[in-house]
Design an enzyme around this catalytic site. Structure first.
Site, short mmCIF file in Angstrom:
data_model
loop_
_atom_site.label_atom_id
_atom_site.label_comp_id
_atom_site.label_asym_id
_atom_site.label_seq_id
_atom_site.Cartn_x
_atom_site.Cartn_y
_atom_site.Cartn_z
CG ASP A 12 -1.97 -1.06 1.20
OD1 ASP A 12 -2.37 -1.47 0.09
OD2 ASP A 12 -2.38 -1.51 2.28
CG ASP A 41 -6.70 -1.63 -1.55
OD1 ASP A 41 -7.00 -2.84 -1.61
OD2 ASP A 41 -5.75 -1.19 -0.88
#
Length: 199
Positions: free
Chosen positions: A129, A145
Site C-alpha cells: 500500500d 483497492d
C-alpha cells in the site's frame, strides 16, 4: 428504439479478461515503482495534504485489520476471483456487468498476487500500500483497492436498478397493479354492456 442485443458469452468473457489484465498490470506496476522509489513508512507529499505517498506492507485487510490471519484474506480473494470467472463463463451477457466484473476481478487479482507471491511467503504475503488521502480516509491503499471499492459500489447500483446478468431488467408491476385496482363502477358498466337488451 430497441436496445442493443446482449453480448455473447465469449464477448463478455473477453471484456472481463481484458479489463482484469489491465487493472492487474497497472496495480503491480505502480507497486513496483513504489517499492523502487519510496522510502519505507515515510510520508512523501505529492499534492500537499491532498495526496501523500506512504509505503507500507499490509498483512491484514483495510485499516490493517486481521494482521494475524493473512491466509483468510488470501482464501477470500481467491473465492471472489473464482466466482467472477464462473459468472463470466456461464451467465454474464450484459456490457455493464462485464465492465464492472472485469474491473473488480483485476483489483482482486492485484491484491491476491501480493498475498501469493510477496514476502513473507506463499498465501501469507503482505499487500503493498502506498496511497494516502487523509482528507478522505485515514487508510493507506493501492490501485487494486480503488477498483475493488468502486466496483463493489457499481455492482450494488446494478443490483438496485434491476439489471440482470443477461442484460434484461426487472419489469415493474405498476401497470398490473393499476388494472387490479380499477373502480367498481367500471366493472358494473362493463357487466351492463355485456347483458343482452330486454324486450
Amino acid at each position: 428504439m430497441p436496445g442493443r442485443p446482449p453480448l455473447r458469452k465469449a464477448a463478455a468473457g473477453a471484456i472481463i479478461a481484458t479489463l482484469a489484465v489491465l487493472v492487474l498490470a497497472a496495480d503491480q506496476f505502480t507497486k513496483h515503482l513504489a517499492l523502487q522509489n519510496l522510502p519505507y513508512e515515510q510520508p512523501v507529499p505529492v499534492l500537499g495534504d491532498f495526496l501523500i505517498f506512504y509505503l507500507v506492507r499490509n498483512p491484514g485487510a483495510a485499516f490493517s485489520l486481521g494482521e494475524g490471519v493473512t491466509w483468510i484474506f488470501t482464501i477470500a480473494l481467491a473465492a471472489v476471483a473464482v466466482v467472477i470467472v464462473w459468472l463470466a463463463a456461464t451467465r454474464v451477457k450484459s456490457r455493464l456487468w462485464a465492465v464492472a466484473l472485469g474491473l473488480l476481478l483485476g483489483g482482486v487479482l492485484g491484491n491476491l498476487t501480493d498475498r501469493l507471491l510477496r514476502e513473507p511467503g506463499f498465501a501469507v504475503g503482505h499487500v503493498i500500500d502506498f496511497i494516502n488521502t487523509p482528507w478522505m480516509m485515514p487508510a493507506i491503499y493501492n490501485i487494486a483497492d480503488i477498483f475493488i471499492v468502486t466496483m463493489m459500489i457499481g455492482v450494488a447500483l446494478l443490483v438496485l436498478v434491476g439489471l440482470h446478468f443477461d442484460g434484461s431488467r426487472e419489469v415493474r408491476q405498476e401497470a398490473a397493479s393499476t388494472q387490479d385496482t380499477a373502480a367498481p363502477g367500471d366493472e358494473e358498466a362493463d357487466a351492463a354492456a355485456s347483458d343482452p337488451p330486454k324486450v
